[in-house]
Design an enzyme around this catalytic site. Structure first.
Site, PDB file in Angstrom:
ATOM      1  N   HIS A 374       9.391  -5.078  -1.227  1.00 59.25           N
ATOM      2  CA  HIS A 374       8.171  -4.432  -0.888  1.00 59.25           C
ATOM      3  C   HIS A 374       8.235  -2.838  -0.446  1.00 59.25           C
ATOM      4  O   HIS A 374       7.483  -2.165   0.236  1.00 59.25           O
ATOM      5  CB  HIS A 374       7.825  -4.972   0.737  1.00 59.25           C
ATOM      6  CG  HIS A 374       7.478  -6.422   0.731  1.00 59.25           C
ATOM      7  ND1 HIS A 374       5.954  -6.936   0.573  1.00 59.25           N
ATOM      8  CD2 HIS A 374       8.175  -7.517   0.651  1.00 59.25           C
ATOM      9  CE1 HIS A 374       6.192  -8.244   0.710  1.00 59.25           C
ATOM     10  NE2 HIS A 374       7.496  -8.537   0.816  1.00 59.25           N
ATOM     11  N   LYS A 565      -3.771   2.038   9.632  1.00 60.79           N
ATOM     12  CA  LYS A 565      -2.464   1.423   9.332  1.00 60.79           C
ATOM     13  C   LYS A 565      -1.360   2.105   9.946  1.00 60.79           C
ATOM     14  O   LYS A 565      -1.618   2.964  10.874  1.00 60.79           O
ATOM     15  CB  LYS A 565      -2.441   2.007   7.602  1.00 60.79           C
ATOM     16  CG  LYS A 565      -2.560   3.308   7.514  1.00 60.79           C
ATOM     17  CD  LYS A 565      -2.537   3.777   5.945  1.00 60.79           C
ATOM     18  CE  LYS A 565      -3.583   3.353   5.196  1.00 60.79           C
ATOM     19  NZ  LYS A 565      -3.419   2.429   3.922  1.00 60.79           N
ATOM     20  N   ARG A 566      -0.038   1.506   9.889  1.00 66.55           N
ATOM     21  CA  ARG A 566       1.173   2.328  10.498  1.00 66.55           C
ATOM     22  C   ARG A 566       0.939   3.678  10.363  1.00 66.55           C
ATOM     23  O   ARG A 566       0.721   4.330   9.137  1.00 66.55           O
ATOM     24  CB  ARG A 566       2.396   1.849  10.082  1.00 66.55           C
ATOM     25  CG  ARG A 566       2.727   0.169  10.544  1.00 66.55           C
ATOM     26  CD  ARG A 566       2.612   0.327  12.076  1.00 66.55           C
ATOM     27  NE  ARG A 566       3.740   0.887  12.635  1.00 66.55           N
ATOM     28  CZ  ARG A 566       5.061   0.170  12.984  1.00 66.55           C
ATOM     29  NH1 ARG A 566       4.996  -1.064  13.196  1.00 66.55           N
ATOM     30  NH2 ARG A 566       6.153   1.047  13.366  1.00 66.55           N
ATOM     31  N   LYS A 571       1.951   7.913   4.267  1.00 66.68           N
ATOM     32  CA  LYS A 571       0.502   7.365   4.196  1.00 66.68           C
ATOM     33  C   LYS A 571      -0.489   8.436   4.460  1.00 66.68           C
ATOM     34  O   LYS A 571      -1.639   8.551   4.104  1.00 66.68           O
ATOM     35  CB  LYS A 571       0.303   6.430   5.236  1.00 66.68           C
ATOM     36  CG  LYS A 571       1.194   5.229   4.923  1.00 66.68           C
ATOM     37  CD  LYS A 571       1.105   4.106   6.103  1.00 66.68           C
ATOM     38  CE  LYS A 571       2.115   2.951   5.884  1.00 66.68           C
ATOM     39  NZ  LYS A 571       1.600   1.876   5.017  1.00 66.68           N
ATOM     40  N   THR A 673      -2.435  -3.401   1.589  1.00 64.01           N
ATOM     41  CA  THR A 673      -3.238  -4.691   1.849  1.00 64.01           C
ATOM     42  C   THR A 673      -4.731  -4.212   2.523  1.00 64.01           C
ATOM     43  O   THR A 673      -5.724  -5.142   2.381  1.00 64.01           O
ATOM     44  CB  THR A 673      -2.584  -6.008   2.438  1.00 64.01           C
ATOM     45  OG1 THR A 673      -1.785  -5.568   3.587  1.00 64.01           O
ATOM     46  CG2 THR A 673      -1.658  -6.393   1.429  1.00 64.01           C
ATOM     47  N   LYS A 677      -9.053  -5.371   2.271  1.00 65.70           N
ATOM     48  CA  LYS A 677      -9.745  -5.887   3.431  1.00 65.70           C
ATOM     49  C   LYS A 677     -10.938  -4.946   3.530  1.00 65.70           C
ATOM     50  O   LYS A 677     -11.989  -5.689   3.650  1.00 65.70           O
ATOM     51  CB  LYS A 677      -8.883  -5.936   4.773  1.00 65.70           C
ATOM     52  CG  LYS A 677      -7.663  -6.923   4.704  1.00 65.70           C
ATOM     53  CD  LYS A 677      -6.720  -6.606   5.833  1.00 65.70           C
ATOM     54  CE  LYS A 677      -5.258  -7.148   5.454  1.00 65.70           C
ATOM     55  NZ  LYS A 677      -4.385  -6.787   6.172  1.00 65.70           N
TER      56      LYS A 677
HETATM   57  C1  F58 Z   1       4.799  -3.067   3.314  1.00 65.31           C
HETATM   58  N1  F58 Z   1       5.895  -3.003   3.920  1.00 65.31           N
HETATM   59  C2  F58 Z   1       4.272  -2.052   2.272  1.00 65.31           C
HETATM   60  N2  F58 Z   1       7.396  -3.316   5.721  1.00 65.31           N
HETATM   61  O1  F58 Z   1       4.656  -0.947   2.885  1.00 65.31           O
HETATM   62  C3  F58 Z   1       3.010  -2.301   1.712  1.00 65.31           C
HETATM   63  O2  F58 Z   1       2.666  -1.128   0.798  1.00 65.31           O
HETATM   64  C4  F58 Z   1       2.787  -3.620   1.262  1.00 65.31           C
HETATM   65  O3  F58 Z   1       1.382  -3.739   1.109  1.00 65.31           O
HETATM   66  C5  F58 Z   1       3.263  -4.589   2.371  1.00 65.31           C
HETATM   67  O4  F58 Z   1       4.383  -4.405   2.704  1.00 65.31           O
HETATM   68  C6  F58 Z   1       3.082  -6.059   1.656  1.00 65.31           C
HETATM   69  O5  F58 Z   1       3.771  -6.292   0.599  1.00 65.31           O
HETATM   70  C7  F58 Z   1       6.074  -3.198   5.339  1.00 65.31           C
HETATM   71  O6  F58 Z   1       4.978  -3.443   6.112  1.00 65.31           O
HETATM   72  C8  F58 Z   1       7.636  -3.495   6.978  1.00 65.31           C
HETATM   73  O7  F58 Z   1       7.000  -3.244   7.981  1.00 65.31           O
HETATM   74  C9  F58 Z   1       9.208  -3.517   7.273  1.00 65.31           C
HETATM   75  C10 F58 Z   1       9.468  -3.954   8.810  1.00 65.31           C
HETATM   76  C11 F58 Z   1      10.931  -4.329   8.829  1.00 65.31           C
HETATM   77  C12 F58 Z   1      11.764  -3.005   8.559  1.00 65.31           C
HETATM   78  C13 F58 Z   1      11.415  -2.446   7.339  1.00 65.31           C
HETATM   79  C14 F58 Z   1       9.969  -2.426   6.718  1.00 65.31           C
END
Ligand code: F58
Length: 832
Positions: A374, A565-566, A571, A673, A677
């Site tokens: 990811h 988003k975060r 970002k 994602t 949405k």
């Molecule tokens: C996200 N990763 C990607 N990681 O940033 C985003 O582009 C993608 O759409 C999504 O995954 C789904 O594929 C992400 O959300 C985390 O939150 C992890 C949590 C645990 C620590 C490392 C990052």
């Protein structure tokens, strides 16, 4: 009787207690029973929470009924189960979603309205299980929904965190974190399974011995044992009878006699041991990048993976399977590298606990696992210091060393004379302090590896996983992410869904390619009028919530420009802020300037230790404070930071958006994602060619997407050739004025220090190239402004966005996983 299309007989025939009866009368009776017998209340004394709990139990009965039928019919057509291993599942509230899946939502709501029962207040009572950080966890939840909807037998496995992602408050413009107590009123959706428990070891040492056949074996003598207890949440598919489980593990202390066995000693020692054991599943780490060296995080990962694998072996045995056939019956998807230690754990279970030889064990392991990546950010690739790893898992460390020895032999044979390659591909990073590279372990231990959008999968093959791609290209594929239209359209946007249903029927919910039929209505003025009316109503709903949560009044007829988003520098929420300040400056220079009125809405959490992200939140709020109160600006710009963005309040945000901000530096966002949405709900996107934006633009048409910015290749080459933000700065007068506004202290009561870290990081580093993209971003925003002034044109574009977003249903993504990686087919479940 509201019947499920697949029912042959009345559900009441099957369950003599009548609790499975899906008529409104049956539900009402069951609800009263739960209120009385489960909650112990008369209707008159019932609190809102009692009513919610009784209703939730009533709905859960329906789910359990279907789950039992699903299990009964499990062995049909040969057992093959998808196990989705994820450290995070960001489910969102269950109640409304389950009513929709059961096909009784509309009727149920109508009845409540007729009877004057405030059902919304009951829905609002539900706490969100926030067991995830963001995209990755929410993706896992969407995939569970699609797996069940597509009638695939699957289990989700994860961690039952007692405290999920923190609740965010905004005080004086700063983020303040509060613990999330999602369990404090009880969780009616889960079933504790105290009889499904497994022991998980930590620390200690290994010991070689000879078994009864004189074979060399190794046993692990852990220093500490923790018990994992299963908690199950039923996940029902949309209008089908397939009901799968999400099994989350809670850590508990082992019983006292076992404490004695492991010589942990006295009573007080045992109490401490108990607390330490339970700590493992106490809290979700709120970081959106991996943390190196956090022992508890590594313990969490191993804990849930070990419980899950032991559980799969148990189920395999129950169904009479021989161990050597394990990989035919289970396929295990690793949601990023967090569960990658499973590769070593399955080897250990097969070899040490079940006496299997290395080669067949390795064959099974590699065939069972598949890995989804990811992230492309090299700093986000998970690695663990060898000392920490070996201290906690001495046996796994040995297994990984042996795997590595064999693997590197293969590498040398395949690529003779490439001296550097083995070190690059090694499971162990040997530059300086030694680390276990979890992505390499996942690649070596899996039969399939995928990225989450076309661009991301291509860049994976070219950059972070290039060596692996060269060695094993057949393992690689792309699986572009998707989101569930059930939660993100049917549930979140009932107005739009009804409008669509009225034109093309409701099959689009499971066949979203049907949405294309809306294209022809884009030219129908009365349809556009209705479409516009729905959007306006959604904006009014959000405006009410914004007023309630922030005290800020916003105008629903203004352009709602949203970025939720975060919070992360890549970002680029701060690029959005630079644009706001540019507009503010233009108004200040010429108060009569003609600008389309806009409401900028931000939302998202910052990792508690992420200094710059927290400063960006403060910046948004400070800019808002000035802009929202400046009489020159009145009626034209509003800036809102919506606190505590989560799945629950996302429901009102996505449908109310006109313009979706997807403005990450190209090559940094794996997929995104939220972008999907928004666009599904008729928002237009302003975005870079990053992640799934590329494919969204392809689908909706370039003319219905506001594109700007460097491409991933341009970003990479600019980095290589030396990027100098100051040079860009010196040539762009508007950018200078924007930066000057911030550094002068205009938004910080004259304090030039508050935002100096943000400004300096841009002027002197600008790692994410905001300055390089600033000019093109502002130009694209001008086009947005022009387009919004023509409501007919805008609405047309909005309709076309929804009509062409079918590809991004998580059903499509799951079908691809089933076909290419999991090799599983639907197994319909009947209720007779
Ligand atoms: C996200 N990763 C990607 N990681 O940033 C985003 O582009 C993608 O759409 C999504 O995954 C789904 O594929 C992400 O959300 C985390 O939150 C992890 C949590 C645990 C620590 C490392 C990052």
């Amino acid at each position: 009787m509201v019947s499920n299309p697949k029912d042959k007989e009345s559900a009441a025939d099957v369950c003599p207690g009548g609790r499975s009866e899906l008529s409104l009368e049956g539900l009402r009776r069951n609800f009263r029973e739960h209120l009385f017998y489960t909650q112990g209340r008369f209707p008159r004394g019932a609190t809102k929470n009692d009513l919610y709990m009784a209703l939730a139990y009533t709905v859960r009965d329906q789910l359990l009924h279907r789950w039992i039928k699903s299990v009964e019919q499990m062995g049909r057509a040969g057992l093959r189960i998808v196990s989705y291993l994820s450290a995070e599942f960001l489910l969102g509230p269950h109640l409304e979603n389950n009513l929709i899946s059961l096909g009784i939502y509309d009727e149920f709501r109508k009845t409540c309205d007729v009877e004057g029962f405030d059902i919304q207040a009951i829905f609002d009572q539900e706490d969100e299980p926030g067991l995830g950080n963001g995209g990755l966890g929410r993706l896992a939840a969407c995939y569970l929904d699609s797996l069940a909807t597509l009638e695939i037998r699957a289990m989700g496995y994860g961690i039952r965190y007692e405290f999920g992602i923190f609740d965010q408050e905004i005080r004086d413009g700063w983020q303040v974190e509060r613990t999330d107590e999602w369990l404090h009123n009880g969780n009616p959706w889960e079933l504790a399974r105290p009889e499904i428990t497994f022991q998980v070891g930590f620390g200690g040492r290994t010991e070689p011995y000879e078994d009864e056949h004189g074979r060399y074996r190794v046993r692990w003598l852990p220093h500490r044992i923790v018990k994992g207890v299963a908690y199950d949440t039923p996940i029902l598919g949309y209008r089908v009878n397939t009901c799968n489980l999400l099994r989350l593990w809670k850590a508990e202390a082992v019983e006292s006699f076992e404490l004695e066995d492991f010589n942990v000693g006295d009573y007080y020692g045992a109490v401490e041991q108990k607390v330490a054991s339970e700590n493992i599943t106490k809290v979700l780490y709120p970081n959106d990048e991996p943390l190196q060296g956090k022992q508890l995080r590594l313990e969490q990962q191993y804990f849930f993976v070990s419980c899950s694998l032991q559980d799969m072996l148990r189920i395999h045995r129950i169904f009479g399977g021989e161990l050597k056939h394990f990989a035919e019956h289970f396929v295990i998807q690793l949601n990023d590298t967090h569960p990658a230690i499973g590769v070593a754990e399955l080897m250990r279970l097969l070899i040490d606990e079940n006496g299997m030889d290395w080669e067949p064990a390795w064959e099974i392991t590699r065939s069972a696992f598949a890995y989804t990546n990811h992230t492309l950010l090299p700093e986000a690739l998970e690695k663990w210091p060898i000392d920490l790893f070996a201290g906690l898992f001495p046996r796994h460390m040995e297994i990984i060393f042996e795997l590595n020895r064999r693997f590197l032999d293969e590498v040398r044979t395949r690529f003779p004379g490439e001296g550097e390659r083995p070190a690059r591909m090694s499971l162990i990073d040997e530059h300086g302090e030694r680390y276990v590279r979890m992505a390499h372990l996942a690649c070596v231990g899996s039969h399939a590896i995928n990225g989450v959008a076309e661009l991301h999968s291509r860049l994976l093959k070219e950059t972070v996983l290039r060596d692996f791609y060269e060695m094993m290209p057949e393992k690689f594929s792309n699986k572009t992410n998707g989101v569930t239209p059930r939660r993100f359209m049917v549930l979140s946007n009932p107005g739009l869904s009804q409008l669509i249903n009225g034109k093309i029927g409701d099959a689009w919910v499971v066949k979203p390619e049907d949405l294309r039929q809306l294209e022809k209505f884009a030219d129908d003025a009365s349809f556009r009028e209705e479409w516009h009316r729905v959007k306006l109503a959604n904006k009014q709903n959000l405006a009410r919530l914004i007023l309630e949560r922030t005290g800020i009044e916003v105008d629903p007829s203004s352009l709602f420009d949203i970025q939720v988003k975060r919070i992360h520098e890549y970002k680029r929420q701060h690029l959005n802020v630079l644009h706001i300040i540019a507009l503010y400056n233009r108004i200040k220079k010429d108060p009569s300037i003609d600008l389309c009125p806009r409401t900028f809405i931000f939302g998202g959490k910052a990792a508690p230790g992420y200094f710059m992200a927290k400063r960006i939140i403060k910046l948004v709020n400070c800019v808002g404070d000035v802009v929202n109160h400046d009489p020159d600006v009145a009626g034209r710009l509003k800036v809102v930071f919506f606190p505590d963005f989560n799945v629950k309040n996302a429901k009102l945000i996505y449908p109310a958006c006109d313009l979706s901000e997807q403005i990450s530096t190209a090559g940094k966002e794996a997929s995104g994602t939220g972008n999907m949405k928004f666009s599904m709900n008729g928002a237009l996107t302003i975005g870079t060619l990053d992640g799934a934006n590329v494919e969204i633009r392809e689908e909706v048409g370039a003319e219905n997407f506001f594109l700007f910015g460097l491409t991933a290749e341009e970003v990479a080459s600019l980095h290589r050739n030396g990027y100098h933000p100051l040079e860009v700065y010196r040539t762009n007068a508007e950018l200078q004025e924007v930066v000057e506004r911030i550094s002068s202290g205009h938004f910080s009561n004259g304090d030039p220090e508050l935002f100096r870290p943000v400004v300096d990081s841009l002027l002197f580093h600008d790692t994410f190239m905001l300055f390089a993209d600033f000019g093109p971003y502002l130009e694209a925003q001008r086009q947005v402004d022009a387009a919004y002034r023509d409501p007919e044109r805008w609405t047309r574009m909005s309709i076309l966005n929804t009509a062409r977003m079918g590809k991004f249903s998580s059903d499509r993504a799951i079908r691809e996983y089933c076909r290419d990686i999991w090799k599983v087919k639907p197994v319909p479940v009947t209720l007779d």
